[in-house]
Scaffold this active site. Sequence first.
Site, PDB file in Angstrom:
ATOM      1  N   LYS A  66       0.865  -1.188   0.000  1.00  0.00           N
ATOM      2  CA  LYS A  66       0.000   0.000   0.000  1.00  0.00           C
ATOM      3  C   LYS A  66       0.893   1.227   0.000  1.00  0.00           C
ATOM      4  O   LYS A  66       1.441   1.613   1.020  1.00  0.00           O
ATOM      5  CB  LYS A  66      -0.931  -0.033   1.202  1.00  0.00           C
ATOM      6  CG  LYS A  66      -1.845  -1.241   1.133  1.00  0.00           C
ATOM      7  CD  LYS A  66      -2.693  -1.430   2.362  1.00  0.00           C
ATOM      8  CE  LYS A  66      -3.412  -2.770   2.271  1.00  0.00           C
ATOM      9  NZ  LYS A  66      -2.729  -3.880   2.883  1.00  0.00           N
TER      10      LYS A  66
ATOM     11  N   TRP B   1      -2.407   0.628  -4.574  1.00  0.00           N
ATOM     12  CA  TRP B   1      -2.065  -0.763  -4.243  1.00  0.00           C
ATOM     13  C   TRP B   1      -1.138  -1.298  -5.323  1.00  0.00           C
ATOM     14  O   TRP B   1      -1.479  -1.289  -6.502  1.00  0.00           O
ATOM     15  CB  TRP B   1      -3.317  -1.630  -4.179  1.00  0.00           C
ATOM     16  CG  TRP B   1      -4.116  -1.429  -2.919  1.00  0.00           C
ATOM     17  CD1 TRP B   1      -3.965  -0.428  -2.012  1.00  0.00           C
ATOM     18  CD2 TRP B   1      -5.183  -2.249  -2.452  1.00  0.00           C
ATOM     19  NE1 TRP B   1      -4.878  -0.567  -1.010  1.00  0.00           N
ATOM     20  CE2 TRP B   1      -5.640  -1.677  -1.246  1.00  0.00           C
ATOM     21  CE3 TRP B   1      -5.806  -3.398  -2.917  1.00  0.00           C
ATOM     22  CZ2 TRP B   1      -6.681  -2.221  -0.508  1.00  0.00           C
ATOM     23  CZ3 TRP B   1      -6.842  -3.939  -2.187  1.00  0.00           C
ATOM     24  CH2 TRP B   1      -7.285  -3.368  -0.991  1.00  0.00           C
TER      25      TRP B   1
END
Length: 538
Positions: A438, A443
């Site tokens: 993250k 992501w």
Amino acid sequence: MQGLMMDYPLTIPAILHRADTIYGHKPIITRLPDKSIHRYTYSAMALRSRKLSAALQKLGILKGDRVATLSWNHYQHLETYFAVPSIGAVLHTLNLRLSPDDLSYIITHAEDKVIIVDQVLLPLYDKFKSKIKIDHLIVIPQTGQPIPEGALDYEKLISSADEKMFVPFNGDEHTAAAMCYTSGTTGNPKGVLYSHRSVVLHSMASSFADGLGLKESDTMLPVVPMFHVNAWGLPFTCTLLGTAQVLPGPYLDAVSLLDLLEKENVTITAGVPTIWLGILNELDTHPGKYKLSSLRMMVVGGAAAPRSMIVGFEERHGLNVLHAWGMTETSPVGSISFLAKELQNQPKETQYNYRAKQGLPACFVEVRGRNENGLIRWDGETMGELEVRGPWVARSYYNSTDMDDRFTEDGWFKTGDIVTIEANGYIEIKDRSKDVIKSGGEWISSVSLEGAIMGHPAVAEAAVFAIPDAKWQERPMACVVLKPGKSATHDEIIRFLEPQYTKIQLPDKIEFVTEIPKTSVGKFKKSALRELYKHMGS
Ligand code: AMP
């Protein structure tokens, strides 16, 4: 109005009965610990299995009791696969790569009554025996040495048993048949309890032509251990179909496996990517040494099959890889990446892209993805956690309520895998939810980066994981193992990745290592890597 069809129970003894009556002559071949080859037939296996059932009943094993095995892939282990469920008891396969503490925890949690152990694995058993309480230890003799005092000799039990004394269980297909514990990378391992019905349905559906496409005329070598999700159910599936089985015993190195694949004319084999990366390397190093013309398919699953590996096998060695996804909780086959008709006339590069995905859900396995905004669109871009349901998917863990949040209120299992799903249904696993990186709100898929780095010609293996970062929260780092005699620098690898990734997605650090730590089932141990390299963050 009710249908008027028979309520024929879907049970494991029915699988064995079919193999015994129709495929009795077909072979089961094992490489023993002394490297010699043992051969016998399905009818010999069925007879010995019934004798073992009778012997276990004589020892007082009742319906529902857990009988554990601590064994490699071999014919006696196969016998237990049928003998134990046939008396209504539960076969509990122990993962011999777990720590002695994990093993004693699992045995105690499952309340195993009996452990059947390979003689060559007694040194492992000795490490946890003082921490467990069982009724009987049964040793499979393998070394010519006497078995320990107080233990029972597996072969003597079989030879003295009268198979006619064996009382089959009542045939309720919902009865528990087998259990496996998850490898427990976070928290304690969890028990997954398969039923006769789930095993039979999984065996049927996983062998469909658009599944593994397994046939009677195949010869299957399961590299995947019989202690890891029942070797993906293959011992049951092969027996149902009468497929010849080749069991590799303890020898899982590339040379031993290639030798067996060649000598036994194996047509289909299955295992995790780390095994196949080793095999690909051996084939690349000795082109033409192994004659694998019989081998029509290698099933790869358990972790993402790098695209470069699928391409390498096909283009350099003419070998076909079939990529599949699954979990202990899904028996395991959940999705299979075969090429649907509309992809078959696409360019080769597009086909490889699809074959490197985890594929279409198996028949009767329903899938959906969910993120913080609800169910994800099937657009191939939106990421979410994969949820599944189906007749061979767990609905709860055995005697454990602390993980009830893995099951949704409307009856789906939350896999913990982050996916995208395309409009045509193809699933791509981007990461385990705990492994996804993250970085500043984005992501980054560690699986995708690993696959890309492993496409570099000098790279044998690569694992990508998060390191802490003061500004971005997390940043990707890679550990890379180079192929013997090959070299590559940090900058070369980054340049190799640049065409496929934005700057923010590229690893901040690359460490060249000789080995990547692996879990008990041969996957990259990212939790260990995160811990080991957390000091490299900022
Ligand atoms: P296990 O229960 O030990 O078999 O582990 C299941 C997990 O392995 C899944 O939840 C995935 O994270 C991973 N896995 C299994 N097959 C694949 C695959 N083909 N590609 C990517 N990850 C996979």
